[in-house]
Design a protein around this motif. Structure first.
Motif, PDB file in Angstrom:
ATOM      1  N   GLY A   1       0.828  -1.210   0.000  1.00  0.00           N
ATOM      2  CA  GLY A   1       0.000   0.000   0.000  1.00  0.00           C
ATOM      3  C   GLY A   1       0.855   1.249   0.000  1.00  0.00           C
ATOM      4  O   GLY A   1       2.018   1.230   0.418  1.00  0.00           O
ATOM      5  N   PHE A   2       0.269   2.346  -0.467  1.00  0.00           N
ATOM      6  CA  PHE A   2       0.974   3.616  -0.559  1.00  0.00           C
ATOM      7  C   PHE A   2       0.205   4.714   0.170  1.00  0.00           C
ATOM      8  O   PHE A   2      -0.987   4.574   0.430  1.00  0.00           O
ATOM      9  N   GLU A   3       0.887   5.785   0.494  1.00  0.00           N
ATOM     10  CA  GLU A   3       0.348   6.868   1.313  1.00  0.00           C
ATOM     11  C   GLU A   3      -1.048   7.302   0.862  1.00  0.00           C
ATOM     12  O   GLU A   3      -1.297   7.513  -0.322  1.00  0.00           O
ATOM     13  N   GLY A   4      -1.960   7.382   1.832  1.00  0.00           N
ATOM     14  CA  GLY A   4      -3.322   7.830   1.575  1.00  0.00           C
ATOM     15  C   GLY A   4      -4.289   6.711   1.209  1.00  0.00           C
ATOM     16  O   GLY A   4      -5.502   6.917   1.209  1.00  0.00           O
ATOM     17  N   GLU A   5      -3.792   5.536   0.894  1.00  0.00           N
ATOM     18  CA  GLU A   5      -4.682   4.419   0.543  1.00  0.00           C
ATOM     19  C   GLU A   5      -5.286   3.814   1.807  1.00  0.00           C
ATOM     20  O   GLU A   5      -4.666   3.819   2.869  1.00  0.00           O
ATOM     21  N   ARG A   6      -6.515   3.302   1.669  1.00  0.00           N
ATOM     22  CA  ARG A   6      -7.200   2.647   2.780  1.00  0.00           C
ATOM     23  C   ARG A   6      -7.759   1.319   2.286  1.00  0.00           C
ATOM     24  O   ARG A   6      -8.237   1.218   1.157  1.00  0.00           O
TER      25      ARG A   6
ATOM     26  N   ASP B   1     -14.086 -20.909  13.581  1.00  0.00           N
ATOM     27  CA  ASP B   1     -12.814 -21.192  14.264  1.00  0.00           C
ATOM     28  C   ASP B   1     -11.611 -20.546  13.584  1.00  0.00           C
ATOM     29  O   ASP B   1     -10.476 -20.981  13.768  1.00  0.00           O
ATOM     30  N   LEU B   2     -11.849 -19.495  12.796  1.00  0.00           N
ATOM     31  CA  LEU B   2     -10.764 -18.804  12.100  1.00  0.00           C
ATOM     32  C   LEU B   2     -10.148 -17.755  13.014  1.00  0.00           C
ATOM     33  O   LEU B   2     -10.854 -17.015  13.697  1.00  0.00           O
ATOM     34  N   TYR B   3      -8.826 -17.692  13.028  1.00  0.00           N
ATOM     35  CA  TYR B   3      -8.116 -16.635  13.726  1.00  0.00           C
ATOM     36  C   TYR B   3      -7.448 -15.772  12.664  1.00  0.00           C
ATOM     37  O   TYR B   3      -6.676 -16.272  11.851  1.00  0.00           O
ATOM     38  N   MET B   4      -7.776 -14.466  12.663  1.00  0.00           N
ATOM     39  CA  MET B   4      -7.186 -13.540  11.706  1.00  0.00           C
ATOM     40  C   MET B   4      -6.453 -12.448  12.472  1.00  0.00           C
ATOM     41  O   MET B   4      -7.006 -11.845  13.384  1.00  0.00           O
ATOM     42  N   SER B   5      -5.211 -12.223  12.094  1.00  0.00           N
ATOM     43  CA  SER B   5      -4.401 -11.174  12.692  1.00  0.00           C
ATOM     44  C   SER B   5      -3.975 -10.219  11.581  1.00  0.00           C
ATOM     45  O   SER B   5      -3.490 -10.654  10.536  1.00  0.00           O
ATOM     46  N   VAL B   6      -4.162  -8.913  11.797  1.00  0.00           N
ATOM     47  CA  VAL B   6      -3.767  -7.903  10.820  1.00  0.00           C
ATOM     48  C   VAL B   6      -2.718  -7.004  11.461  1.00  0.00           C
ATOM     49  O   VAL B   6      -2.955  -6.410  12.509  1.00  0.00           O
ATOM     50  N   ASP B   7      -1.539  -6.941  10.838  1.00  0.00           N
ATOM     51  CA  ASP B   7      -0.450  -6.099  11.308  1.00  0.00           C
ATOM     52  C   ASP B   7      -0.201  -5.015  10.261  1.00  0.00           C
ATOM     53  O   ASP B   7       0.301  -5.313   9.177  1.00  0.00           O
ATOM     54  N   PRO B   8      -0.538  -3.758  10.582  1.00  0.00           N
ATOM     55  CA  PRO B   8      -0.362  -2.697   9.594  1.00  0.00           C
ATOM     56  C   PRO B   8       1.080  -2.240   9.435  1.00  0.00           C
ATOM     57  O   PRO B   8       1.405  -1.525   8.492  1.00  0.00           O
TER      58      PRO B   8
ATOM     59  N   CYS C   1     -11.650  -4.952   9.552  1.00  0.00           N
ATOM     60  CA  CYS C   1     -10.857  -3.818  10.011  1.00  0.00           C
ATOM     61  C   CYS C   1     -10.537  -2.913   8.828  1.00  0.00           C
ATOM     62  O   CYS C   1     -10.598  -3.324   7.674  1.00  0.00           O
ATOM     63  N   LEU C   2     -10.206  -1.683   9.156  1.00  0.00           N
ATOM     64  CA  LEU C   2      -9.842  -0.690   8.167  1.00  0.00           C
ATOM     65  C   LEU C   2      -8.390  -0.316   8.420  1.00  0.00           C
ATOM     66  O   LEU C   2      -8.010  -0.023   9.556  1.00  0.00           O
ATOM     67  N   VAL C   3      -7.566  -0.344   7.367  1.00  0.00           N
ATOM     68  CA  VAL C   3      -6.156   0.009   7.477  1.00  0.00           C
ATOM     69  C   VAL C   3      -5.903   1.209   6.573  1.00  0.00           C
ATOM     70  O   VAL C   3      -6.265   1.195   5.402  1.00  0.00           O
ATOM     71  N   GLU C   4      -5.271   2.234   7.139  1.00  0.00           N
ATOM     72  CA  GLU C   4      -4.948   3.440   6.379  1.00  0.00           C
ATOM     73  C   GLU C   4      -3.433   3.613   6.352  1.00  0.00           C
ATOM     74  O   GLU C   4      -2.779   3.610   7.398  1.00  0.00           O
ATOM     75  N   VAL C   5      -2.871   3.763   5.153  1.00  0.00           N
ATOM     76  CA  VAL C   5      -1.425   3.957   4.997  1.00  0.00           C
ATOM     77  C   VAL C   5      -1.117   5.429   5.255  1.00  0.00           C
ATOM     78  O   VAL C   5      -1.677   6.309   4.613  1.00  0.00           O
ATOM     79  N   LEU C   6      -0.217   5.698   6.219  1.00  0.00           N
ATOM     80  CA  LEU C   6       0.050   7.057   6.666  1.00  0.00           C
ATOM     81  C   LEU C   6       1.290   7.686   6.038  1.00  0.00           C
ATOM     82  O   LEU C   6       1.356   8.897   5.886  1.00  0.00           O
TER      83      LEU C   6
ATOM     84  N   MET D   1       4.902   7.060   3.188  1.00  0.00           N
ATOM     85  CA  MET D   1       5.143   6.772   1.774  1.00  0.00           C
ATOM     86  C   MET D   1       4.631   5.410   1.311  1.00  0.00           C
ATOM     87  O   MET D   1       3.977   5.301   0.293  1.00  0.00           O
ATOM     88  N   ASP D   2       4.938   4.349   2.055  1.00  0.00           N
ATOM     89  CA  ASP D   2       4.457   3.021   1.667  1.00  0.00           C
ATOM     90  C   ASP D   2       4.359   2.132   2.898  1.00  0.00           C
ATOM     91  O   ASP D   2       4.890   2.458   3.951  1.00  0.00           O
ATOM     92  N   ALA D   3       3.644   1.017   2.740  1.00  0.00           N
ATOM     93  CA  ALA D   3       3.470   0.083   3.856  1.00  0.00           C
ATOM     94  C   ALA D   3       3.297  -1.325   3.309  1.00  0.00           C
ATOM     95  O   ALA D   3       2.770  -1.524   2.210  1.00  0.00           O
TER      96      ALA D   3
END
Length: 139
Positions: free
Chosen positions: A66-71, A80-87, A102-107, A109-111
Motif C-alpha cells: 500500500g501507498f500513502e493515503g490508501e485505505r 474457528d478462524l483466527y485472523m491477525s492484521v499487522d499494519p 478492520c480498516l487500514v490506512e497507509v500514513l 510513503m508506503d506500507a
C-alpha cells in the motif's frame, strides 16, 4: 519439463483464487506449513476475494503493498478462524465492533500490511480486501 510444471502451478493458482483475483497477486511463496501471497489491490478493480482452507499448524499470510493515503477494508470469515492484521509502522489499524473486519490506512510513503490466518483444528475461510476510496468509510 520445467515449462510444463510452471504452467501447472499457474493453472492451480488461478483455480484456487476467486475469479478476477489473479490480477491482484504479485508473488506467492509456499513453504512447509507456511504460504505467503503478496497482493496489490487497485481502487478501480474488483476487490481481492479468496476462499480456502487453513488449519493445524499451517499459517496462510497475505501481504498488501500500500501507498500513502490508501485505505483497505479487510474482512475475514470462517468458523474457528483466527485472523491477525499487522499494519506495520507506516499504517494505522481501526477495528470494527465485530472484529471480523478492520480498516487500514497507509500514513507514510508506503506500507507492507500483513494478514495472518490460522485455525484449530481446521476452517474454511473467505478473505475479502477492498481498496476504499477517499471519503468512503465502507464500500
Amino acid at each position: 519439463m520445467k515449462k510444463t510444471t510452471m504452467a501447472a502451478v499457474l493453472l492451480m493458482a488461478s483455480l484456487l483464487l476467486a475469479p478476477g483475483c489473479v490480477n491482484h497477486v504479485i508473488h506467492t511463496h509456499e513453504g512447509v506449513s507456511r504460504e505467503t501471497t503478496w497482493i496489490r489491490v487497485e481502487e478501480a478493480k474488483t476487490p481481492f476475494v479468496v476462499s480456502d482452507i487453513v488449519g493445524g499448524e499451517h499459517i496462510t499470510r497475505y501481504r498488501i503493498l500500500g501507498f500513502e493515503g490508501e485505505r483497505y477494508l479487510i474482512t475475514g470469515s470462517g468458523e474457528d478462524l483466527y485472523m491477525s492484521v499487522d499494519p506495520g509502522p507506516s499504517a494505522r489499524l481501526t477495528s470494527t465492533p465485530d472484529d471480523d473486519t478492520c480498516l487500514v490506512e497507509v500514513l507514510s510513503m508506503d506500507a507492507l500490511i500483513s494478514i495472518e490466518l490460522s485455525a484449530h483444528p481446521v476452517s474454511e475461510y473467505t478473505l475479502e480486501i477492498h481498496r476504499v476510496k477517499a471519503g468512503d468509510i465502507f464500500p
